[in-house]
Design a protein around this motif. Structure first.
Motif, PDB file in Angstrom:
ATOM      1  N   ALA A  12     -37.942  -1.788  32.089  1.00 39.70           N
ATOM      2  CA  ALA A  12     -38.293  -2.729  31.019  1.00 39.70           C
ATOM      3  C   ALA A  12     -39.391  -2.175  30.114  1.00 39.70           C
ATOM      4  N   VAL A  13     -40.234  -1.293  30.649  1.00 43.35           N
ATOM      5  CA  VAL A  13     -41.391  -0.794  29.896  1.00 43.35           C
ATOM      6  C   VAL A  13     -41.172   0.661  29.499  1.00 43.35           C
ATOM      7  N   ARG A  14     -41.387   0.952  28.217  1.00 36.60           N
ATOM      8  CA  ARG A  14     -41.299   2.310  27.707  1.00 36.60           C
ATOM      9  C   ARG A  14     -42.708   2.858  27.452  1.00 36.60           C
ATOM     10  N   PRO A  15     -42.889   4.165  27.552  1.00 35.70           N
ATOM     11  CA  PRO A  15     -44.180   4.730  27.145  1.00 35.70           C
ATOM     12  C   PRO A  15     -44.461   4.401  25.682  1.00 35.70           C
ATOM     13  N   ALA A  16     -45.679   4.015  25.393  1.00 34.89           N
ATOM     14  CA  ALA A  16     -46.041   3.738  24.002  1.00 34.89           C
ATOM     15  C   ALA A  16     -45.990   5.012  23.169  1.00 34.89           C
ATOM     16  N   ASN A  17     -46.264   6.132  23.812  1.00 34.16           N
ATOM     17  CA  ASN A  17     -46.195   7.432  23.149  1.00 34.16           C
ATOM     18  C   ASN A  17     -45.284   8.328  23.979  1.00 34.16           C
ATOM     19  N   GLU A  74     -52.154   8.947  27.788  1.00 32.52           N
ATOM     20  CA  GLU A  74     -52.615   7.739  28.480  1.00 32.52           C
ATOM     21  C   GLU A  74     -51.902   7.598  29.828  1.00 32.52           C
ATOM     22  N   ALA A  75     -52.646   7.241  30.867  1.00 27.64           N
ATOM     23  CA  ALA A  75     -52.074   7.109  32.206  1.00 27.64           C
ATOM     24  C   ALA A  75     -50.967   6.050  32.249  1.00 27.64           C
ATOM     25  N   ALA A  76     -51.111   4.988  31.473  1.00 26.34           N
ATOM     26  CA  ALA A  76     -50.083   3.941  31.457  1.00 26.34           C
ATOM     27  C   ALA A  76     -48.748   4.493  30.969  1.00 26.34           C
ATOM     28  N   ASP A  77     -48.801   5.438  30.018  1.00 23.08           N
ATOM     29  CA  ASP A  77     -47.567   6.039  29.526  1.00 23.08           C
ATOM     30  C   ASP A  77     -46.931   6.930  30.578  1.00 23.08           C
ATOM     31  N   VAL A  78     -47.760   7.652  31.336  1.00 24.58           N
ATOM     32  CA  VAL A  78     -47.225   8.496  32.403  1.00 24.58           C
ATOM     33  C   VAL A  78     -46.551   7.633  33.465  1.00 24.58           C
ATOM     34  N   LYS A  79     -47.203   6.545  33.839  1.00 24.95           N
ATOM     35  CA  LYS A  79     -46.617   5.656  34.850  1.00 24.95           C
ATOM     36  C   LYS A  79     -45.294   5.063  34.364  1.00 24.95           C
ATOM     37  N   ALA A  80     -45.240   4.674  33.095  1.00 20.50           N
ATOM     38  CA  ALA A  80     -43.985   4.150  32.549  1.00 20.50           C
ATOM     39  C   ALA A  80     -42.905   5.222  32.565  1.00 20.50           C
ATOM     40  N   LEU A  81     -43.284   6.456  32.265  1.00 16.99           N
ATOM     41  CA  LEU A  81     -42.318   7.546  32.258  1.00 16.99           C
ATOM     42  C   LEU A  81     -41.694   7.769  33.625  1.00 16.99           C
ATOM     43  N   THR A  82     -42.474   7.643  34.690  1.00 15.08           N
ATOM     44  CA  THR A  82     -41.929   7.911  36.028  1.00 15.08           C
ATOM     45  C   THR A  82     -40.743   7.002  36.350  1.00 15.08           C
ATOM     46  N   CYS A 111     -55.839  21.523   8.952  1.00 14.70           N
ATOM     47  CA  CYS A 111     -55.866  21.662  10.407  1.00 14.70           C
ATOM     48  C   CYS A 111     -57.294  21.601  10.940  1.00 14.70           C
ATOM     49  N   VAL A 112     -58.226  22.181  10.184  1.00  9.52           N
ATOM     50  CA  VAL A 112     -59.630  22.137  10.591  1.00  9.52           C
ATOM     51  C   VAL A 112     -60.117  20.696  10.641  1.00  9.52           C
ATOM     52  N   GLU A 113     -59.768  19.909   9.624  1.00  9.95           N
ATOM     53  CA  GLU A 113     -60.175  18.502   9.595  1.00  9.95           C
ATOM     54  C   GLU A 113     -59.597  17.749  10.785  1.00  9.95           C
ATOM     55  N   ASP A 114     -58.347  18.059  11.107  1.00 12.62           N
ATOM     56  CA  ASP A 114     -57.692  17.405  12.238  1.00 12.62           C
ATOM     57  C   ASP A 114     -58.375  17.767  13.552  1.00 12.62           C
ATOM     58  N   TYR A 115     -58.781  19.033  13.692  1.00 10.82           N
ATOM     59  CA  TYR A 115     -59.486  19.464  14.902  1.00 10.82           C
ATOM     60  C   TYR A 115     -60.851  18.791  15.006  1.00 10.82           C
ATOM     61  N   ILE A 116     -61.545  18.669  13.877  1.00  9.19           N
ATOM     62  CA  ILE A 116     -62.838  17.972  13.876  1.00  9.19           C
ATOM     63  C   ILE A 116     -62.666  16.534  14.343  1.00  9.19           C
ATOM     64  N   ASP A 117     -61.614  15.878  13.862  1.00  7.62           N
ATOM     65  CA  ASP A 117     -61.342  14.502  14.295  1.00  7.62           C
ATOM     66  C   ASP A 117     -61.105  14.443  15.805  1.00  7.62           C
ATOM     67  N   ALA A 118     -60.320  15.387  16.321  1.00 10.55           N
ATOM     68  CA  ALA A 118     -60.041  15.415  17.761  1.00 10.55           C
ATOM     69  C   ALA A 118     -61.317  15.656  18.557  1.00 10.55           C
ATOM     70  N   LEU A 119     -62.168  16.535  18.074  1.00  6.77           N
ATOM     71  CA  LEU A 119     -63.436  16.810  18.754  1.00  6.77           C
ATOM     72  C   LEU A 119     -64.366  15.601  18.736  1.00  6.77           C
ATOM     73  N   GLN A 120     -64.395  14.905  17.611  1.00  9.40           N
ATOM     74  CA  GLN A 120     -65.237  13.709  17.537  1.00  9.40           C
ATOM     75  C   GLN A 120     -64.717  12.622  18.467  1.00  9.40           C
ATOM     76  N   PRO A 127     -55.027   9.292  21.138  1.00 11.87           N
ATOM     77  CA  PRO A 127     -54.696   7.872  20.977  1.00 11.87           C
ATOM     78  C   PRO A 127     -55.339   7.303  19.711  1.00 11.87           C
ATOM     79  N   GLY A 128     -54.564   6.561  18.952  1.00 15.94           N
ATOM     80  CA  GLY A 128     -55.079   5.928  17.742  1.00 15.94           C
ATOM     81  C   GLY A 128     -55.062   6.806  16.511  1.00 15.94           C
ATOM     82  N   TRP A 129     -54.558   8.041  16.637  1.00 15.80           N
ATOM     83  CA  TRP A 129     -54.546   8.942  15.489  1.00 15.80           C
ATOM     84  C   TRP A 129     -53.615   8.432  14.394  1.00 15.80           C
TER      85      TRP A 129
END
Length: 390
Positions: free
Chosen positions: A7-12, A364-372, A252-261, A24-26
């Motif tokens: 019934a539940v799919r991974p959100a991502n 996200e762990a919830a997505d991994v659990k849904a995947l199983t 790509c640099v801007e995207d990496y900065i966002d990921a680092l933040q 998450p949230g990108w």
């Protein structure tokens, strides 16, 4: 076995091992501040490149006397740069237990043609005997085997008083595993694995010992421009202040900065590692209760918490030919992709047949659990197809 869709799919559904899932949230709006249409030598773009370097140091806890540079051509470019620039000063031990390690073996033997080179290999799922490594030599290894799901458990096997340098490909370990900096002289990784950044750029981190090697050793082979870290026998310090060797993508640099933040927003590196550990545990808990699947990594202490590689051990599937087993694993991955619950989770092309699920810090762990649950469903469907065809 269940033949009812969960019934539940991974959100991502992005479980690819590279390029990996965005944080998450990108959303694309995080790129609005990118210094587009500007020279990367100009003040603003250069400041952003320096910020990316500084945030990398802060989040990973890189020592202040280690240098960090941004390189072209992803982790491969960064690691090739290190090998071509530094090897040849002494003998080299190169370790291989998966595809990328095998690639470094081929480069050292066939391209650099180093005669004083020794290869220590292990099959997929295992590590070489680390006690046999000679640290009188330079040592080339991957911290985490992306295509095998096997990692070194720690750096205790590396002595502090080593004579040679350690060159570590850490592309699927950075930000998810504890790298022991005093034991590492050259460390490389890529944004698109570590934090779900965009492809095409790498990071190289040099210890003072590695910097000394660059200034005292001249390779016997010509170096392409994109590999040159020295000029006139001195380190080009600007590379480690944001003056890249070639033109970087500021998007790509801007995207990496966002990921680092985003990474910085957690309570330190341990919290990032804990995210990957929780994701890997969700897989491990499922494997423990599921008879048809097992880890490719034989020893629990060496199992990756990022690129988790699995094999199908159900007797009916194991009895198939190698081609049949590969076809079944591909069918599982194709089924899940068609259902849009897991993209790109087939094993690497050179690896044994199976599945490979990215469990790094942006998952996200919830997505991994849904995947199983969907993995069980896919197995039931595909095995029933085999039974009907028999």
């Amino acid at each position: 076995m269940t033949t009812t869709a969960p019934a539940v799919r991974p959100a991502n559904a992005c479980f690819s091992s590279g390029p990996c899932a965005k944080r998450p949230g990108w959303t694309p709006t995080v790129l609005r501040q990118a210094a587009l249409g500007r020279s990367h030598r100009a003040k603003l773009p250069k400041a952003k490149l320096k910020l990316a370097i500084d945030l990398t140091r802060e989040v990973l806890g890189v020592p202040s006397d280690y240098r960090i540079g941004i390189t072209p051509a992803s982790d491969t470019g960064a690691f090739e740069m290190a090998m071509w620039s530094m090897l040849g000063a002494r003998g080299v031990d190169v370790l291989a237990w998966e595809s990328f390690g095998e690639g470094w073996v081929a480069d050292i033997a066939k391209e650099l043609k180093l005669k004083d080179a020794r290869t220590l290999k292990a099959p997929y799922g295992e590590l070489p005997d680390l006690s046999q490594v000679s640290f009188d030599n330079d040592v080339v290894f991957t911290w985490n085997g992306t295509t095998s799901g096997v990692r070194v458990p720690d750096a205790d096997w590396i002595p502090a008083d080593r004579k040679g340098l350690t060159l570590c490909d850490a592309t699927s370990a950075a930000f998810a595993q504890a790298l022991d900096w005093p034991k590492l002289d050259v460390t490389t990784f890529s944004w698109q694995k570590a934090l779900g950044g965009e492809a095409g750029h790498g990071i190289i981190i040099l210890s003072p010992r590695a910097a000394e090697r660059l200034e005292t050793h001249k390779p016997s082979w010509p170096l392409p421009k994109v590999f040159r870290l020295t000029k006139g026998g001195k380190l080009i310090e600007g590379i480690f202040e944001g003056e890249t060797i070639n033109t970087p993508s500021m998007l790509c640099v801007e995207d990496y900065i966002d990921a680092l933040q985003w990474a910085k927003s957690f309570a330190g590196l341990k919290a990032l590692i804990a995210r990957a550990d929780a994701n890997a545990k969700a897989i491990a808990d499922w494997v423990d209760r599921t008879p048809w699947v097992d880890f490719l990594a034989r020893v629990p202490e060496t199992r990756s918490n990022t690129s988790v590689c699995l094999k199908v051990v159900d007797p009916a599937i194991a009895a198939l030919s190698a081609d049949g087993q590969a076809a079944f694993a591909k069918a599982l991955a194709a089924f899940l992709e068609k259902e849009k619950v897991a993209f790109d989770i087939g094993s690497y092309r050179d690896a044994p047949a199976g599945l490979r699920i990215w469990c790094g810090t942006t998952i996200e762990a919830a997505d991994v659990k849904a995947l199983t649950h969907w993995l069980d469903y896919a197995f039931a469907i595909e095995k029933s197809k085999l039974a009907k065809a028999a």
